[in-house]
Design an enzyme around this catalytic site. Structure first.
Site, PDB file in Angstrom:
ATOM      1  N   ALA A  42      -7.836  -4.052  -4.628  1.00 13.06           N
ATOM      2  CA  ALA A  42      -8.791  -2.970  -4.350  1.00 13.06           C
ATOM      3  C   ALA A  42      -8.144  -1.903  -3.463  1.00 13.06           C
ATOM      4  O   ALA A  42      -8.323  -0.692  -3.699  1.00 13.06           O
ATOM      5  CB  ALA A  42     -10.044  -3.542  -3.686  1.00 13.06           C
ATOM      6  N   GLU A  43      -7.379  -2.345  -2.484  1.00 11.22           N
ATOM      7  CA  GLU A  43      -6.720  -1.380  -1.584  1.00 11.22           C
ATOM      8  C   GLU A  43      -5.834  -0.410  -2.363  1.00 11.22           C
ATOM      9  O   GLU A  43      -5.821   0.792  -2.105  1.00 11.22           O
ATOM     10  CB  GLU A  43      -5.849  -2.114  -0.560  1.00 11.22           C
ATOM     11  N   MET A  56       1.259  -2.488  12.186  1.00  9.15           N
ATOM     12  CA  MET A  56       0.658  -3.436  13.124  1.00  9.15           C
ATOM     13  C   MET A  56       0.919  -3.042  14.579  1.00  9.15           C
ATOM     14  O   MET A  56       1.427  -3.841  15.364  1.00  9.15           O
ATOM     15  CB  MET A  56       1.208  -4.852  12.854  1.00  9.15           C
ATOM     16  N   ARG A  57       0.623  -1.817  14.898  1.00  8.54           N
ATOM     17  CA  ARG A  57       0.802  -1.359  16.275  1.00  8.54           C
ATOM     18  C   ARG A  57      -0.482  -0.688  16.726  1.00  8.54           C
ATOM     19  O   ARG A  57      -1.066   0.108  15.987  1.00  8.54           O
ATOM     20  CB  ARG A  57       1.911  -0.288  16.353  1.00  8.54           C
ATOM     21  N   ASN A  76       0.834  -1.218   0.000  1.00  5.56           N
ATOM     22  CA  ASN A  76       0.000   0.000   0.000  1.00  5.56           C
ATOM     23  C   ASN A  76       0.859   1.254   0.000  1.00  5.56           C
ATOM     24  O   ASN A  76       0.527   2.239  -0.649  1.00  5.56           O
ATOM     25  CB  ASN A  76      -0.937   0.006   1.210  1.00  5.56           C
ATOM     26  N   LEU A  83      -2.136   2.206  18.713  1.00  4.34           N
ATOM     27  CA  LEU A  83      -1.580   3.547  18.932  1.00  4.34           C
ATOM     28  C   LEU A  83      -1.969   4.060  20.314  1.00  4.34           C
ATOM     29  O   LEU A  83      -3.073   3.800  20.800  1.00  4.34           O
ATOM     30  CB  LEU A  83      -2.128   4.497  17.864  1.00  4.34           C
ATOM     31  N   HIS A 135      -8.038  -0.711   6.325  1.00  2.95           N
ATOM     32  CA  HIS A 135      -8.378  -1.977   6.975  1.00  2.95           C
ATOM     33  C   HIS A 135      -9.001  -2.905   5.917  1.00  2.95           C
ATOM     34  O   HIS A 135      -9.854  -2.475   5.134  1.00  2.95           O
ATOM     35  CB  HIS A 135      -9.371  -1.736   8.122  1.00  2.95           C
TER      36      HIS A 135
HETATM   37  C1  GRF Z   1      -3.189  -4.538   4.103  1.00  2.00           C
HETATM   38  O1  GRF Z   1      -3.999  -5.551   3.596  1.00  2.00           O
HETATM   39  C2  GRF Z   1      -3.937  -3.640   5.022  1.00  2.00           C
HETATM   40  O2  GRF Z   1      -5.296  -3.618   4.796  1.00  2.00           O
HETATM   41  C3  GRF Z   1      -3.680  -4.265   6.370  1.00  2.00           C
HETATM   42  O3  GRF Z   1      -2.375  -4.763   6.290  1.00  2.00           O
HETATM   43  C4  GRF Z   1      -2.067  -5.079   4.953  1.00  2.00           C
HETATM   44  C5  GRF Z   1      -0.755  -4.430   4.629  1.00  2.00           C
HETATM   45  O4  GRF Z   1      -0.201  -4.865   3.439  1.00  2.00           O
HETATM   46  N1  GRF Z   1      -3.912  -3.284   7.415  1.00  2.00           N
HETATM   47  P1  GRF Z   1       1.012  -4.093   2.779  1.00  2.00           P
HETATM   48  O5  GRF Z   1       2.139  -4.049   3.810  1.00  2.00           O
HETATM   49  O6  GRF Z   1       0.531  -2.730   2.412  1.00  2.00           O
HETATM   50  O7  GRF Z   1       1.403  -4.901   1.569  1.00  2.00           O
END
Ligand code: GRF
Length: 312
Positions: free
Chosen positions: A175-176, A92-93, A17, A95, A111
């Protein structure tokens, strides 16, 4: 063109992302730039990618630190990079409240579900277990509650027969990567719109004792009840194309000094006579702490004695 928003991206892993945000930022006319990428994991693969693309990075392990202590280090790094907005991208923290308050309204998260459904971890497993016909991803403003906060955008995908958590991960991420750059661009541009700027100014001005608002010659003006105006919000006043805050200052000298120091930021408002007013341009990422201080100085200059004595 207004200055671009300066985005700091926080990651913990692959950073796909982050890469989507970065490559979108390099397309013509994108209203944001990625100025730093940070992680709580020095081995996060996305850090190497960002560095290879010439983006400054930082990493601090959170091990052995209290949450607020660690978050203060991250805030310091982000501020040193001059960040105006944060994009959490697989960070992954959890806050700390301090961090969330500090960056309130300027921090977005992605998310991998259609919030408010399936908060927390293992979302794709939960989607499959619930027999959902569709899933997707959500961008929201970060608030103290996990995976909560106003939703800014969602993208939907169908759940197909035979889907597994892995296959959903892949399609949700397609999609993200479409959604996040678009929503972030809209969000930072909205910050520059006159309505958003007025809301922010209003929040600061009306926080001052006995402050009130009324229209004056078509512009929202802020005054002290029963007394004088100390600020006006000016949008395209007399067709000047500028969105600005007009503030009372101590006199012509102060106004002249400010304009000399930063002629792109400050100007002499037209039709205000020699009474000691200065205009502050709001459309290119103003320093809001400075504006807050200037508003309260303007308020003091106009306040009757009984109010000006108040400590605040
Ligand atoms: C994503 O799927 C996001 O929605 C979730 O963690 C993943 C991160 O993937 N919170 P990346 O590190 O952006 O490849």
């Amino acid at each position: 063109m207004p200055e671009k928003a300066r985005v700091g991206v926080l990651i913990s892993g692959r950073g796909s992302n982050m890469a989507a945000l970065l490559y979108a930022s390099r397309l013509y006319d994108c209203p944001y730039e990625i100025v730093v990428v940070g992680s709580n994991d020095p081995d996060a693969a996305g850090l190497a990618l960002a560095a290879a693309e010439g983006v400054p990075t930082f990493a601090h392990s959170h091990k052995g630190l209290k949450r607020a202590e660690f978050d203060a280090i991250i805030t310091r790094e982000l501020e040193q990079a001059g960040v105006t907005h944060i994009a959490l991208a697989g960070y992954m923290r959890l806050l700390s409240a301090e961090f969330v308050t500090h960056w309130q309204g300027r921090c977005l998260n992605i998310h991998p579900s259609l919030l408010p459904k399936h908060k927390g971890l293992h979302t794709h497993e939960a989607v499959l277990a619930a027999g959902e016909a569709e899933t997707g991803c959500t961008i929201h403003i970060v608030t103290p509650e996990l995976d909560d906060g106003p939703i800014l955008g969602q993208a939907r995908i169908k759940v197909l027969p035979g889907d597994t958590p892995d296959s959903l991960t892949v399609r949700v991420q397609y999609a993200e990567h479409q959604l996040y750059p678009r929503v972030l661009a809209d969000f930072v541009s909205a910050d520059q719109r006159p309505e958003a700027l007025l809301t922010r100014v209003r929040g600061l001005a009306l926080n001052l004792p006995a402050a009130a608002e009324k229209l004056s010659h078509g512009s929202p003006g802020f005054f002290i009840e029963g007394g004088k105006f100390f600020a006006y919000f000016s949008e395209n006043h007399h067709g000047d194309g500028i969105t600005a805050l007009l503030l009372k200052v101590s006199g012509l000298d102060e106004a002249a000094m400010l304009i000399e120091q930063d002629p792109d930021r400050f100007f002499r408002p037209k039709y205000f006579g020699p009474a000691g007013w200065v205009g502050v341009v709001l459309t290119d990422g103003p320093d809001w702490a400075m504006i807050e201080a200037m508003l309260s100085a303007a308020w003091r200059l106009c306040a009757p004695k009984r109010l000006a004595m108040l400590p605040f």
